[in-house]
Design an enzyme around this catalytic site. Structure first.
Site, PDB file in Angstrom:
ATOM      1  N   CYS A 266       0.789  -1.416  -0.022  1.00  0.00           N
ATOM      2  CA  CYS A 266       0.279  -0.200  -0.427  1.00  0.00           C
ATOM      3  C   CYS A 266       0.821   1.337   0.006  1.00  0.00           C
ATOM      4  O   CYS A 266       1.789   1.294   0.765  1.00  0.00           O
ATOM      5  CB  CYS A 266      -1.000  -0.146   1.219  1.00  0.00           C
ATOM      6  SG  CYS A 266      -1.886   1.631   1.229  1.00  0.00           S
TER       7      CYS A 266
ATOM      8  N   CYS B 202       1.073   4.759   7.179  1.00  0.00           N
ATOM      9  CA  CYS B 202       0.064   4.658   7.869  1.00  0.00           C
ATOM     10  C   CYS B 202       1.227   3.224   8.753  1.00  0.00           C
ATOM     11  O   CYS B 202       1.814   2.348   8.506  1.00  0.00           O
ATOM     12  CB  CYS B 202      -0.710   3.737   8.166  1.00  0.00           C
ATOM     13  SG  CYS B 202      -2.032   4.761   7.296  1.00  0.00           S
TER      14      CYS B 202
ATOM     15  N   CYS C 181       0.863   0.096  10.074  1.00  0.00           N
ATOM     16  CA  CYS C 181       0.156  -1.208   9.683  1.00  0.00           C
ATOM     17  C   CYS C 181       0.870  -2.128   8.781  1.00  0.00           C
ATOM     18  O   CYS C 181       1.927  -0.651   8.091  1.00  0.00           O
ATOM     19  CB  CYS C 181      -0.737  -0.551   8.143  1.00  0.00           C
ATOM     20  SG  CYS C 181      -1.973  -1.619   6.569  1.00  0.00           S
TER      21      CYS C 181
ATOM     22  N   CYS D  81     -16.431  -8.601   5.907  1.00  0.00           N
ATOM     23  CA  CYS D  81     -16.103  -7.616   5.230  1.00  0.00           C
ATOM     24  C   CYS D  81     -14.557  -7.643   4.409  1.00  0.00           C
ATOM     25  O   CYS D  81     -13.574  -8.877   4.718  1.00  0.00           O
ATOM     26  CB  CYS D  81     -15.678  -6.580   6.661  1.00  0.00           C
ATOM     27  SG  CYS D  81     -16.445  -6.986   7.949  1.00  0.00           S
TER      28      CYS D  81
ATOM     29  N   CYS E 215     -19.895  -5.605   4.175  1.00  0.00           N
ATOM     30  CA  CYS E 215     -18.986  -3.979   3.889  1.00  0.00           C
ATOM     31  C   CYS E 215     -17.577  -3.930   3.258  1.00  0.00           C
ATOM     32  O   CYS E 215     -16.932  -5.257   3.191  1.00  0.00           O
ATOM     33  CB  CYS E 215     -18.527  -4.348   5.248  1.00  0.00           C
ATOM     34  SG  CYS E 215     -17.658  -2.419   6.300  1.00  0.00           S
TER      35      CYS E 215
ATOM     36  N   CYS F  17     -18.892   3.286   8.811  1.00  0.00           N
ATOM     37  CA  CYS F  17     -18.418   2.177  10.099  1.00  0.00           C
ATOM     38  C   CYS F  17     -17.307   3.053   9.895  1.00  0.00           C
ATOM     39  O   CYS F  17     -16.144   3.242   8.809  1.00  0.00           O
ATOM     40  CB  CYS F  17     -18.199   0.220   8.841  1.00  0.00           C
ATOM     41  SG  CYS F  17     -17.014  -0.540  10.226  1.00  0.00           S
TER      42      CYS F  17
ATOM     43  N   ARG G 239     -17.571  -2.334  17.697  1.00  0.00           N
ATOM     44  CA  ARG G 239     -17.117  -3.597  17.585  1.00  0.00           C
ATOM     45  C   ARG G 239     -15.911  -3.100  18.072  1.00  0.00           C
ATOM     46  O   ARG G 239     -14.644  -2.560  18.076  1.00  0.00           O
ATOM     47  CB  ARG G 239     -17.147  -3.661  16.355  1.00  0.00           C
ATOM     48  CG  ARG G 239     -16.307  -5.467  15.665  1.00  0.00           C
ATOM     49  CD  ARG G 239     -17.050  -4.968  13.884  1.00  0.00           C
ATOM     50  NE  ARG G 239     -18.057  -4.753  13.535  1.00  0.00           N
ATOM     51  CZ  ARG G 239     -18.110  -4.440  12.974  1.00  0.00           C
ATOM     52  NH1 ARG G 239     -18.123  -3.403  12.657  1.00  0.00           N
ATOM     53  NH2 ARG G 239     -20.235  -4.322  12.537  1.00  0.00           N
TER      54      ARG G 239
HETATM   55  N1  SAM Z   1      -6.663   0.518   3.114  1.00  0.00           N
HETATM   56  C1  SAM Z   1      -8.127   0.633   3.139  1.00  0.00           C
HETATM   57  C2  SAM Z   1      -8.156   2.050   4.964  1.00  0.00           C
HETATM   58  O1  SAM Z   1      -6.930   2.462   5.844  1.00  0.00           O
HETATM   59  O2  SAM Z   1      -9.214   2.996   4.921  1.00  0.00           O
HETATM   60  C3  SAM Z   1      -8.286  -0.093   4.359  1.00  0.00           C
HETATM   61  C4  SAM Z   1      -7.318  -1.523   4.986  1.00  0.00           C
HETATM   62  S1  SAM Z   1      -6.695  -0.781   7.191  1.00  0.00           S
HETATM   63  C5  SAM Z   1      -5.562  -1.516   6.880  1.00  0.00           C
HETATM   64  C6  SAM Z   1      -8.376  -0.601   8.036  1.00  0.00           C
HETATM   65  C7  SAM Z   1      -8.150  -0.439   9.596  1.00  0.00           C
HETATM   66  O3  SAM Z   1      -7.233  -1.232   9.761  1.00  0.00           O
HETATM   67  C8  SAM Z   1      -7.089   0.814   9.289  1.00  0.00           C
HETATM   68  O4  SAM Z   1      -7.445   2.118   9.603  1.00  0.00           O
HETATM   69  C9  SAM Z   1      -6.830   1.143  11.067  1.00  0.00           C
HETATM   70  O5  SAM Z   1      -7.801   1.069  11.987  1.00  0.00           O
HETATM   71  C10 SAM Z   1      -7.055  -0.708  11.124  1.00  0.00           C
HETATM   72  N2  SAM Z   1      -5.399  -1.540  11.509  1.00  0.00           N
HETATM   73  C11 SAM Z   1      -4.406  -1.394  10.390  1.00  0.00           C
HETATM   74  N3  SAM Z   1      -3.664  -1.913  11.113  1.00  0.00           N
HETATM   75  C12 SAM Z   1      -3.663  -1.683  12.032  1.00  0.00           C
HETATM   76  C13 SAM Z   1      -2.584  -2.992  13.272  1.00  0.00           C
HETATM   77  N4  SAM Z   1      -1.632  -3.231  13.050  1.00  0.00           N
HETATM   78  N5  SAM Z   1      -3.498  -2.343  15.185  1.00  0.00           N
HETATM   79  C14 SAM Z   1      -4.499  -2.296  15.010  1.00  0.00           C
HETATM   80  N6  SAM Z   1      -5.813  -1.814  14.250  1.00  0.00           N
HETATM   81  C15 SAM Z   1      -4.889  -1.796  13.019  1.00  0.00           C
HETATM   82 FE1  SF4 Z   2      -2.678   1.546   3.508  1.00  0.00          FE
HETATM   83 FE2  SF4 Z   2      -2.443  -0.232   5.509  1.00  0.00          FE
HETATM   84 FE3  SF4 Z   2      -3.310   2.325   5.548  1.00  0.00          FE
HETATM   85 FE4  SF4 Z   2      -4.912   1.059   4.574  1.00  0.00          FE
HETATM   86  S1  SF4 Z   2      -4.237   1.283   7.286  1.00  0.00           S
HETATM   87  S2  SF4 Z   2      -4.162   2.661   3.869  1.00  0.00           S
HETATM   88  S3  SF4 Z   2      -3.828  -0.612   4.628  1.00  0.00           S
HETATM   89  S4  SF4 Z   2      -0.704   1.377   4.769  1.00  0.00           S
END
Ligand code: SAM
Ligand code: SF4
Ligand code: DTB
Length: 340
Positions: free
Chosen positions: A71, A75, A78, A117, A149, A209, A281
């Site tokens: 990606c 973040c 992530c 989802c 979702c 959500c 949730r």
């Molecule tokens: N890329 C899309 C986005 O960012 O909206 C969808 C997937 S992203 C993995 C969805 C959510 O997962 C993130 O917004 C975050 O809140 C949560 N998330 C991702 N990695 C995480 C982690 N290591 N611990 C807790 N929550 C996490």
């Molecule tokens: Fe990409 Fe992870 Fe950020 Fe979602 S949370 S935008 S998958 S880097």
């Protein structure tokens, strides 16, 4: 916005006013709720919860990653960000085969999930074959009589409308933290980008959500700021995932200490007080909670969990343990709650 969505929005606005739901929370009020003595907070939340969710259901939502890794966003929490791929070692994977995804949804349904989802590690949706496949997945999940979702990153209005036409139940798009702390965690997009996508989802007539994460080094004010922003969305998000950071090795937040589970209880209880009708949730990080801590979260107003062995890339709780805890608590597997 189409006429039906507009009518729904107007009706929901007036219904919101008559039910006394508030959308004008001040940060100081939220801090006061969040930091009061724990039993007072849980008592209040439990009372609100019983009033609005008398049926005592817990919704089971199963997650499946349809596009994993690589990606472009940064973040810091992530494991799917391409920025940390060298240190996480996570490989890009795509399972955009509609039949394969549907087989997973059918297995989730069989195991008791009522919502399926699908997550994609995209910064934003691009029109084309991959998005068309996602639309087909949504149609077919709905045909299984499950809620559908998706979480696909940013959307434009026509993409949100196309998802609505395909029958999408809800779109997941988290605000993650307060507006003030956001820039410490993500630099490749801004808070307003998130809010804009949420508004497009709402305009399309799809449920929202939206939640966040604790344990990233944020202050109590940041936690309150997240909850304040969520509660001041009008209408409230229909579901509010509260995640505890899963500190994945190789991500910049790998060394964050685990949260105090009672802080999660406080977040759940305060979310319940601010958004009485939403489904709150219990999301990522549940695997590191004891049964007792999860039970306290249910007591404080959590009424949904991610259910299934895996979240997107990390492990989740054992399904039979989850069903046993729900049964022992005297809760029932959802979805009957019509206020959600
Ligand atoms: N890329 C899309 C986005 O960012 O909206 C969808 C997937 S992203 C993995 C969805 C959510 O997962 C993130 O917004 C975050 O809140 C949560 N998330 C991702 N990695 C995480 C982690 N290591 N611990 C807790 N929550 C996490
Ligand atoms: Fe990409 Fe992870 Fe950020 Fe979602 S949370 S935008 S998958 S880097
Ligand atoms: C949400 O708030 N949490 C889920 C779902 N929405 C998409 C994702 C959690 C991901 C946890 C880390 C992983 O498994 O990769």
């Amino acid at each position: 916005m189409n006429g039906k969505a507009h009518q729904a929005e107007t009706a929901s606005e007036s219904a919101s006013a008559t039910r006394g739901l508030r959308h004008d929370w001040q940060k100081s009020e939220v801090v006061a709720l969040l930091t009061q003595p724990l039993l007072d907070l849980v008592d209040q939340a439990r009372e609100v919860h019983r009033r609005h969710h008398a049926d005592g259901t817990v919704q089971l939502a199963s997650l499946y990653s349809i596009k994993t890794g690589a990606c472009p966003e940064d973040c810091k929490y992530c494991p799917q960000s391409a920025h940390y791929a060298k240190t996480t070692g996570l490989k890009r994977e795509e399972s955009l085969d509609v039949d394969e995804v549907l087989a997973k949804a059918a297995i989730a349904k069989e195991a008791g999930a009522t919502r399926f989802c699908m997550g994609a590690a995209w910064r934003e949706v691009k029109d084309g074959e991959a998005f068309d496949r996602v639309l087909a997945m949504v149609r077919r999940v709905r045909a299984l009589d499950m809620e559908a979702c998706v979480t696909l990153g940013m959307l434009n209005q026509s993409q949100a409308d196309r998802l609505a036409e395909a029958g999408l139940t809800a779109y997941n798009h988290n605000l993650d933290t307060s507006p003030e702390f956001y820039g410490e965690i993500i630099t490749t997009r801004c808070y307003q980008d998130r809010l804009d996508t949420l508004q497009r989802v709402r305009r399309a007539g799809v449920e929202v959500c939206c939640g966040g994460i604790i344990g990233m080094g944020e202050t109590i004010e940041d936690r309150a700021g997240l909850l304040q922003t969520l509660a001041n969305l009008d209408p409230h998000p229909e579901s509010v995932p509260i995640n505890a950071l899963v500190a994945v090795p190789g991500t910049p937040l790998q060394d964050r200490p685990p949260i105090d589970p009672l802080d999660l209880v406080r977040m759940v209880a305060t979310a319940r007080l601010l958004m009485p009708q939403s489904r709150v949730r219990l999301s990522a990080g549940r695997r590191s909670l004891s049964r007792e801590a999860q039970l306290l979260c249910f007591l404080a107003g959590a009424n949904s969990i991610f259910y299934g062995d895996k979240l997107l890339t990390t492990a989740n709780n054992d399904v039979s343990d989850d069903l046993a805890l729900i049964e022992e608590a005297g809760l029932r597997v959802g979805p009957a709650d019509s206020s959600a």
